[in-house]
Design a protein around this motif. Sequence first.
Motif, PDB file in Angstrom:
ATOM      1  N   MET A   1     -28.452  17.420  18.542  1.00 25.15           N
ATOM      2  CA  MET A   1     -27.903  16.095  18.300  1.00 25.15           C
ATOM      3  C   MET A   1     -27.828  15.292  19.596  1.00 25.15           C
ATOM      4  O   MET A   1     -28.127  14.096  19.623  1.00 25.15           O
ATOM      5  N   GLU A   2     -27.422  15.961  20.682  1.00 22.00           N
ATOM      6  CA  GLU A   2     -27.376  15.271  21.974  1.00 22.00           C
ATOM      7  C   GLU A   2     -28.767  14.828  22.409  1.00 22.00           C
ATOM      8  O   GLU A   2     -28.958  13.715  22.903  1.00 22.00           O
ATOM      9  N   ARG A   3     -29.753  15.697  22.240  1.00 18.57           N
ATOM     10  CA  ARG A   3     -31.127  15.370  22.647  1.00 18.57           C
ATOM     11  C   ARG A   3     -31.658  14.162  21.900  1.00 18.57           C
ATOM     12  O   ARG A   3     -32.400  13.344  22.450  1.00 18.57           O
ATOM     13  N   LEU A   4     -31.260  14.013  20.634  1.00 18.03           N
ATOM     14  CA  LEU A   4     -31.742  12.917  19.812  1.00 18.03           C
ATOM     15  C   LEU A   4     -30.843  11.681  19.869  1.00 18.03           C
ATOM     16  O   LEU A   4     -31.105  10.678  19.201  1.00 18.03           O
ATOM     17  N   GLY A   5     -29.759  11.780  20.661  1.00 20.52           N
ATOM     18  CA  GLY A   5     -28.839  10.659  20.757  1.00 20.52           C
ATOM     19  C   GLY A   5     -28.000  10.454  19.515  1.00 20.52           C
ATOM     20  O   GLY A   5     -27.564   9.336  19.221  1.00 20.52           O
ATOM     21  N   LEU A   6     -27.752  11.549  18.782  1.00 20.47           N
ATOM     22  CA  LEU A   6     -27.049  11.434  17.502  1.00 20.47           C
ATOM     23  C   LEU A   6     -25.695  12.134  17.488  1.00 20.47           C
ATOM     24  O   LEU A   6     -25.051  12.204  16.450  1.00 20.47           O
ATOM     25  N   LYS A   7     -25.265  12.658  18.637  1.00 21.06           N
ATOM     26  CA  LYS A   7     -24.022  13.432  18.644  1.00 21.06           C
ATOM     27  C   LYS A   7     -22.833  12.599  18.194  1.00 21.06           C
ATOM     28  O   LYS A   7     -21.973  13.067  17.431  1.00 21.06           O
ATOM     29  N   GLU A   8     -22.746  11.343  18.647  1.00 20.39           N
ATOM     30  CA  GLU A   8     -21.634  10.487  18.261  1.00 20.39           C
ATOM     31  C   GLU A   8     -21.643  10.225  16.753  1.00 20.39           C
ATOM     32  O   GLU A   8     -20.595  10.222  16.103  1.00 20.39           O
ATOM     33  N   VAL A   9     -22.834  10.042  16.189  1.00 22.03           N
ATOM     34  CA  VAL A   9     -22.972   9.843  14.747  1.00 22.03           C
ATOM     35  C   VAL A   9     -22.515  11.097  14.009  1.00 22.03           C
ATOM     36  O   VAL A   9     -21.737  11.030  13.049  1.00 22.03           O
ATOM     37  N   PHE A  10     -23.005  12.246  14.476  1.00 25.44           N
ATOM     38  CA  PHE A  10     -22.654  13.528  13.857  1.00 25.44           C
ATOM     39  C   PHE A  10     -21.155  13.782  13.919  1.00 25.44           C
ATOM     40  O   PHE A  10     -20.539  14.197  12.930  1.00 25.44           O
ATOM     41  N   ASP A  11     -20.545  13.533  15.079  1.00 25.18           N
ATOM     42  CA  ASP A  11     -19.110  13.771  15.230  1.00 25.18           C
ATOM     43  C   ASP A  11     -18.301  12.902  14.265  1.00 25.18           C
ATOM     44  O   ASP A  11     -17.314  13.359  13.681  1.00 25.18           O
ATOM     45  N   HIS A  12     -18.734  11.662  14.092  1.00 19.35           N
ATOM     46  CA  HIS A  12     -18.019  10.765  13.181  1.00 19.35           C
ATOM     47  C   HIS A  12     -18.176  11.235  11.727  1.00 19.35           C
ATOM     48  O   HIS A  12     -17.207  11.237  10.959  1.00 19.35           O
ATOM     49  N   MET A  13     -19.390  11.647  11.377  1.00 19.87           N
ATOM     50  CA  MET A  13     -19.657  12.101  10.012  1.00 19.87           C
ATOM     51  C   MET A  13     -18.828  13.306   9.624  1.00 19.87           C
ATOM     52  O   MET A  13     -18.383  13.435   8.480  1.00 19.87           O
ATOM     53  N   THR A  14     -18.638  14.209  10.563  1.00 18.87           N
ATOM     54  CA  THR A  14     -18.046  15.510  10.242  1.00 18.87           C
ATOM     55  C   THR A  14     -16.552  15.600  10.548  1.00 18.87           C
ATOM     56  O   THR A  14     -15.947  16.655  10.331  1.00 18.87           O
ATOM     57  N   SER A  15     -15.954  14.521  11.043  1.00 22.47           N
ATOM     58  CA  SER A  15     -14.527  14.578  11.360  1.00 22.47           C
ATOM     59  C   SER A  15     -13.689  14.253  10.126  1.00 22.47           C
ATOM     60  O   SER A  15     -14.093  13.482   9.261  1.00 22.47           O
ATOM     61  N   GLY A  16     -12.520  14.865  10.051  1.00 23.89           N
ATOM     62  CA  GLY A  16     -11.614  14.611   8.930  1.00 23.89           C
ATOM     63  C   GLY A  16     -11.993  15.403   7.692  1.00 23.89           C
ATOM     64  O   GLY A  16     -12.861  16.273   7.711  1.00 23.89           O
ATOM     65  N   GLY A  17     -11.335  15.108   6.599  1.00 25.13           N
ATOM     66  CA  GLY A  17     -11.612  15.803   5.340  1.00 25.13           C
ATOM     67  C   GLY A  17     -10.781  17.066   5.185  1.00 25.13           C
ATOM     68  O   GLY A  17     -10.134  17.535   6.109  1.00 25.13           O
ATOM     69  N   LYS A  18     -10.829  17.638   3.992  1.00 22.90           N
ATOM     70  CA  LYS A  18     -10.013  18.808   3.667  1.00 22.90           C
ATOM     71  C   LYS A  18     -10.701  20.134   3.980  1.00 22.90           C
ATOM     72  O   LYS A  18     -10.069  21.176   3.987  1.00 22.90           O
ATOM     73  N   SER A  19     -12.025  20.118   4.162  1.00 28.46           N
ATOM     74  CA  SER A  19     -12.800  21.342   4.441  1.00 28.46           C
ATOM     75  C   SER A  19     -12.649  22.387   3.347  1.00 28.46           C
ATOM     76  O   SER A  19     -12.689  23.595   3.613  1.00 28.46           O
ATOM     77  N   LEU A  20     -12.486  21.955   2.102  1.00 28.88           N
ATOM     78  CA  LEU A  20     -12.272  22.901   1.008  1.00 28.88           C
ATOM     79  C   LEU A  20     -13.500  23.752   0.713  1.00 28.88           C
ATOM     80  O   LEU A  20     -13.376  24.903   0.293  1.00 28.88           O
TER      81      LEU A  20
END
Length: 269
Positions: free
Chosen positions: A1-20
Motif C-alpha cells: 500500500m505504501e509503494r502504491l501511495g494507498l496506505k492512507e486510503v487503506f487506513d481510512h477504509m479499515t478503521s472503525g467498525g465492530k470487526s464481527l
Amino acid sequence: MERLGLKEVFDHMTSGGKSLRGFTVIAVAKALGGDVGYAVDAAIATEIVQAASLTLDDIVDMDAERRSKPATWILYGVGRSALTSILLVPVALKMVEKYGPLALSYSIRAWEAMVEGEILDAYQALKMRSDDYITLVSLKTAPLFSLAAALGALAAHREDRAELAWDFGTALGEAYQIADDIVDYTSYVKGIKGKLDPSEELFAKWAGSKFGASTPERMAFGALEYLKSRVSYAEKLASELAEGKTCCVLQLLPRFAVNSMLRSIGLRI
C-alpha cells in the motif's frame, strides 16, 4: 500500500467498525480447538474484504458517510477508492491461501454471492417481490459471515466442520442484516433517517406482507419476532458446531451481534 501511495486510503477504509466477521473466525477456530494465532490471518482477511465491499457499496449508492465519518470516496475520490477495494480482494485471497484449496473455494463463493447481492440491492430491489427479501439478505450480507465461520473451521484444521460452520455463518449474517433493517426502518418511521434505501423498502414490503401488518409498528414488531426465531436457529447451529461445549463464546455470538445493532434504537432480544 505504501509503494502504491494507498496506505492512507487503506487506513481510512479499515478503521472503525465492530470487526464481527473477524471475531467470528476466531470464535469458531477456538470452539473447535484450533490455535487462535494461526487463525488471525483469516480474521484479518475477512475484515479487509468487508472494508472493500463497504467502500464499493458507498460508491454505488453515493453514500457520503460511513461509520460516522466521511466515506472513503469522498476523501480520496472514486478512482483511488475503487482501485484500492479491487486490490484488496486478491490481497485477502493470498492471506487465506495458507489454509488450503477449500479456503480459496469458499472465498470465491462468498465474493461472488456478495457482488450478486450488491447488484440486486442497487439495481433490482425495487422490482423484487416481497418474498425475495430473505434471498437478498442471504446474498448481500450473509456470505462474508459464512466465509468467516468456514475459515475459522479450516484454521482449526477441521475440514469436516467447514460446511456446518458455513451454515452457522449464514444464519448469523441473515439475522444481523434483518436487525440492521429493523433499525433503519424504525429510524425512518421516527423521522431520524431521511429516506429508505431500495433494500429497506423491500424489507418494509416483506414485513407488511409476511405479517399482515398495516402499521409501521406492527411491521417492526413482526420482524422482531421473526428475528428472534432466526437468532435461536443460529444459536442451535452454534451449539452443534461447538460439539457440546457449554457456554462458549460462539454460542453467545448471534444474540450479541444482533443486540449490538438493535441497541441504537433501544431494543434487544
